[in-house]
Design a protein around this motif. Structure first.
Motif, PDB file in Angstrom:
ATOM      1  N   PRO A 185       0.817  -1.226   0.000  1.00  0.00           N
ATOM      2  CA  PRO A 185       0.000   0.000   0.000  1.00  0.00           C
ATOM      3  C   PRO A 185       0.846   1.269   0.000  1.00  0.00           C
ATOM      4  CG  PRO A 185      -0.860  -1.591   1.586  1.00  0.00           C
ATOM      5  CD  PRO A 185       0.452  -2.119   1.116  1.00  0.00           C
ATOM      6  N   THR A 186       1.946   1.265   0.756  1.00  0.00           N
ATOM      7  CA  THR A 186       2.839   2.432   0.787  1.00  0.00           C
ATOM      8  C   THR A 186       3.483   2.640  -0.575  1.00  0.00           C
ATOM      9  OG1 THR A 186       3.312   1.990   3.119  1.00  0.00           O
ATOM     10  CG2 THR A 186       4.814   3.460   1.954  1.00  0.00           C
ATOM     11  N   ILE A 187       3.926   1.558  -1.199  1.00  0.00           N
ATOM     12  CA  ILE A 187       4.535   1.652  -2.528  1.00  0.00           C
ATOM     13  C   ILE A 187       3.540   2.227  -3.527  1.00  0.00           C
ATOM     14  CG2 ILE A 187       5.492   0.314  -4.450  1.00  0.00           C
ATOM     15  CD1 ILE A 187       6.625  -1.646  -2.383  1.00  0.00           C
ATOM     16  N   ALA A 188       2.286   1.771  -3.453  1.00  0.00           N
ATOM     17  CA  ALA A 188       1.255   2.239  -4.387  1.00  0.00           C
ATOM     18  C   ALA A 188       1.007   3.738  -4.230  1.00  0.00           C
ATOM     19  CB  ALA A 188      -0.037   1.460  -4.166  1.00  0.00           C
ATOM     20  N   VAL A 189       0.896   4.195  -2.991  1.00  0.00           N
ATOM     21  CA  VAL A 189       0.650   5.623  -2.748  1.00  0.00           C
ATOM     22  C   VAL A 189       1.823   6.470  -3.249  1.00  0.00           C
ATOM     23  CG1 VAL A 189       0.391   7.381  -0.951  1.00  0.00           C
ATOM     24  CG2 VAL A 189      -0.924   5.264  -0.814  1.00  0.00           C
ATOM     25  N   MET A 190       3.049   6.036  -2.954  1.00  0.00           N
ATOM     26  CA  MET A 190       4.220   6.788  -3.386  1.00  0.00           C
ATOM     27  C   MET A 190       4.347   6.813  -4.909  1.00  0.00           C
ATOM     28  SD  MET A 190       5.349   7.934  -0.600  1.00  0.00           S
ATOM     29  CE  MET A 190       6.854   8.689  -1.213  1.00  0.00           C
ATOM     30  N   LEU A 191       3.982   5.715  -5.561  1.00  0.00           N
ATOM     31  CA  LEU A 191       4.042   5.666  -7.027  1.00  0.00           C
ATOM     32  C   LEU A 191       2.995   6.585  -7.642  1.00  0.00           C
ATOM     33  CD1 LEU A 191       5.259   4.461  -9.572  1.00  0.00           C
ATOM     34  CD2 LEU A 191       3.654   2.565  -9.383  1.00  0.00           C
ATOM     35  N   ILE A 192       1.807   6.629  -7.046  1.00  0.00           N
ATOM     36  CA  ILE A 192       0.759   7.527  -7.539  1.00  0.00           C
ATOM     37  C   ILE A 192       1.221   8.976  -7.450  1.00  0.00           C
ATOM     38  CG2 ILE A 192      -1.554   8.423  -7.070  1.00  0.00           C
ATOM     39  CD1 ILE A 192      -2.288   5.560  -6.141  1.00  0.00           C
ATOM     40  N   ILE A 197      -7.038   5.532  -9.899  1.00  0.00           N
ATOM     41  CA  ILE A 197      -8.106   4.638 -10.379  1.00  0.00           C
ATOM     42  C   ILE A 197      -7.522   3.299 -10.819  1.00  0.00           C
ATOM     43  CG2 ILE A 197      -9.831   4.298 -12.201  1.00  0.00           C
ATOM     44  CD1 ILE A 197     -10.316   7.337 -12.122  1.00  0.00           C
ATOM     45  N   LEU A 198      -6.422   3.350 -11.572  1.00  0.00           N
ATOM     46  CA  LEU A 198      -5.792   2.115 -12.032  1.00  0.00           C
ATOM     47  C   LEU A 198      -5.277   1.282 -10.858  1.00  0.00           C
ATOM     48  CD1 LEU A 198      -3.777   3.428 -15.121  1.00  0.00           C
ATOM     49  CD2 LEU A 198      -5.878   2.083 -15.136  1.00  0.00           C
ATOM     50  N   SER A 199      -4.697   1.951  -9.862  1.00  0.00           N
ATOM     51  CA  SER A 199      -4.191   1.236  -8.694  1.00  0.00           C
ATOM     52  C   SER A 199      -5.307   0.526  -7.948  1.00  0.00           C
ATOM     53  CB  SER A 199      -3.471   2.218  -7.762  1.00  0.00           C
ATOM     54  OG  SER A 199      -3.035   1.581  -6.586  1.00  0.00           O
ATOM     55  N   SER A 234      -5.640  -3.537  -7.622  1.00  0.00           N
ATOM     56  CA  SER A 234      -5.592  -4.100  -6.264  1.00  0.00           C
ATOM     57  C   SER A 234      -6.974  -4.423  -5.709  1.00  0.00           C
ATOM     58  CB  SER A 234      -4.890  -3.115  -5.331  1.00  0.00           C
ATOM     59  OG  SER A 234      -5.624  -1.906  -5.242  1.00  0.00           O
ATOM     60  N   GLU A 235      -7.996  -4.338  -6.572  1.00  0.00           N
ATOM     61  CA  GLU A 235      -9.377  -4.610  -6.153  1.00  0.00           C
ATOM     62  C   GLU A 235      -9.810  -3.688  -5.015  1.00  0.00           C
ATOM     63  OE1 GLU A 235      -9.658  -8.743  -5.284  1.00  0.00           O
ATOM     64  OE2 GLU A 235      -9.380  -9.361  -7.374  1.00  0.00           O
ATOM     65  N   GLY A 236      -9.453  -2.412  -5.151  1.00  0.00           N
ATOM     66  CA  GLY A 236      -9.907  -1.406  -4.202  1.00  0.00           C
ATOM     67  C   GLY A 236      -9.082  -1.261  -2.945  1.00  0.00           C
ATOM     68  N   GLU A 237      -7.968  -1.962  -2.829  1.00  0.00           N
ATOM     69  CA  GLU A 237      -7.193  -1.942  -1.590  1.00  0.00           C
ATOM     70  C   GLU A 237      -6.184  -0.795  -1.532  1.00  0.00           C
ATOM     71  OE1 GLU A 237      -5.350  -5.580  -0.528  1.00  0.00           O
ATOM     72  OE2 GLU A 237      -7.131  -6.796  -0.915  1.00  0.00           O
ATOM     73  N   TYR A 238      -5.525  -0.485  -2.650  1.00  0.00           N
ATOM     74  CA  TYR A 238      -4.431   0.479  -2.641  1.00  0.00           C
ATOM     75  C   TYR A 238      -4.836   1.736  -3.405  1.00  0.00           C
ATOM     76  CZ  TYR A 238      -2.026  -3.941  -1.737  1.00  0.00           C
ATOM     77  OH  TYR A 238      -1.651  -5.171  -1.246  1.00  0.00           O
ATOM     78  N   GLY A 239      -4.736   2.874  -2.748  1.00  0.00           N
ATOM     79  CA  GLY A 239      -5.044   4.138  -3.388  1.00  0.00           C
ATOM     80  C   GLY A 239      -4.946   5.277  -2.383  1.00  0.00           C
ATOM     81  N   ILE A 240      -4.999   6.496  -2.898  1.00  0.00           N
ATOM     82  CA  ILE A 240      -4.922   7.666  -2.031  1.00  0.00           C
ATOM     83  C   ILE A 240      -6.274   7.921  -1.360  1.00  0.00           C
ATOM     84  CG2 ILE A 240      -4.487  10.154  -1.971  1.00  0.00           C
ATOM     85  CD1 ILE A 240      -2.601   9.848  -4.253  1.00  0.00           C
ATOM     86  N   TRP A 241      -7.355   7.663  -2.087  1.00  0.00           N
ATOM     87  CA  TRP A 241      -8.690   7.824  -1.511  1.00  0.00           C
ATOM     88  C   TRP A 241      -9.579   6.681  -1.945  1.00  0.00           C
ATOM     89  CZ3 TRP A 241      -6.836  11.076  -5.350  1.00  0.00           C
ATOM     90  CH2 TRP A 241      -7.441  10.972  -6.605  1.00  0.00           C
TER      91      TRP A 241
END
Length: 324
Positions: A238-245, A311-313, A317-324
């Motif tokens: 989740p941290t990696i996903a947020v930082m990549l976004i 949106i892609l993240s 991740s089926e709704g698990e990883y994102g900023i909001w």
């Protein structure tokens, strides 16, 4: 029906009223007044330095005059945006920005993650702290200082890198003035300057993982690589996903300070980015409206990219990883 029943029936309606919600919100603020006081300095900083100057975006739609100011300058609509996109200079600059920033994402984004994973496996506390201190150090220096160190290290006459090349029978290379090498220098020095500081976030995420997961994995016979692959990496995903976004949203920020202090006329064709173009046209050419239009273009593209990548993240991740 009794009066008590009428009161009970009316209560939900009163609770949903706007006045009730406002009073309830202020009551919550009152209960957390000390936390709000701690939050205020940051909020005031953002209001003064981020939101306050936003009225200056009006210059993008004007022929801005220093004498007349923002409110007195002539309105010209989308004239500067049209010139920006049809002019001969902007497309090469945009191309350089995207290429350099993409290289930094591809090679630079995984670097702090890898360093954090490696440091997490180090058992010697003294060695771990030494590596952290050495890797964090460049972050605290400005690019004026770092660029000087890079110039010395890559100098074709006295630089240590070229001395090593010559020791193996090669010819010296003027890295910072060679179009084939300059982008490589940018990416490598950016990793060097940011890898240590960037790893702090991932080390903090790793520290938050449940130690019992590792203990259970050891009992099941998992080796070190298997524990990293099946526990550590999924745990910090989740941290990696947020930082990549967030990093993708700033793809048009290729590092003004770094490029400005390293580039020179021989490498302008591969090194001139949007920020240096804005500096040259705005400060050097006094074309404030044009550079404001370029900055607004950057902000809009960054905002759109953050929404798309989020949106892609969430879909991947089926709704698990994102900023909001």
């Amino acid at each position: 029906m009794s009066m008590r029943s009428n009161i009970l029936l009316e209560a939900p309606e009163q609770n949903n009223s706007l006045i009730y919600k406002i009073k309830r919100q202020f009551k919550i603020y009152g209960q957390n007044k000390y936390l709000i006081l701690l939050f205020l300095p940051g909020l005031i900083w953002f209001i003064i330095f981020k939101y306050g100057p936003m009225y200056g975006l009006l210059m993008a739609f004007q022929d801005y005059s220093l004498v007349k100011g923002v409110w007195g300058s002539t309105w010209v609509g989308l004239k500067h945006f049209q010139y920006l996109f049809t002019g001969p200079d902007f497309l090469p600059v945009l191309k350089n920005t995207i290429i350099i920033s993409a290289y930094k994402i591809i090679f630079g984004f995984p670097a702090p993650i890898i360093l954090a994973l490696m440091l997490n496996e180090v058992k010697s506390t003294a060695f771990k702290r030494t590596i952290q201190t050495v890797s964090y150090l460049p972050h605290f220096f400005s690019w004026v200082v770092l660029a000087g160190l890079v110039m010395m290290a890559l100098s074709p006459s006295v630089g240590i890198v070229n001395q090593i090349i010559q020791a193996f029978g090669g010819k010296p290379i003027f890295f910072v003035a060679d179009k084939q090498w300059f982008r490589t220098v940018l990416v490598a020095t950016d990793i060097w300057a940011s890898i240590g500081w960037g790893s702090i976030i991932y080390l903090a995420a790793i520290a938050g993982l449940d130690p019992e997961l590792y203990e259970a994995a050891v009992l099941d016979g998992a080796n070190r690589w298997q524990r990293i692959r099946h526990i550590t990496i999924p745990g910090i995903a989740p941290t990696i996903a947020v930082m990549l976004i967030l990093r993708t949203g700033s793809i048009l920020d290729a590092g003004f300070d770094q490029v400005m202090n390293l580039y020179s006329p021989p490498v302008y064709d591969v090194a001139d980015i949007i920020d240096t173009y804005m500096y040259r046209m705005g400060i050097g050419g006094f074309q404030f409206s044009l550079t404001t239009a370029a900055g607004m273009f950057k902000s809009v593209i960054g905002f759109v990219l953050i929404i798309i990548t989020n949106i892609l993240s969430k879909r991947v991740s089926e709704g698990e990883y994102g900023i909001w």
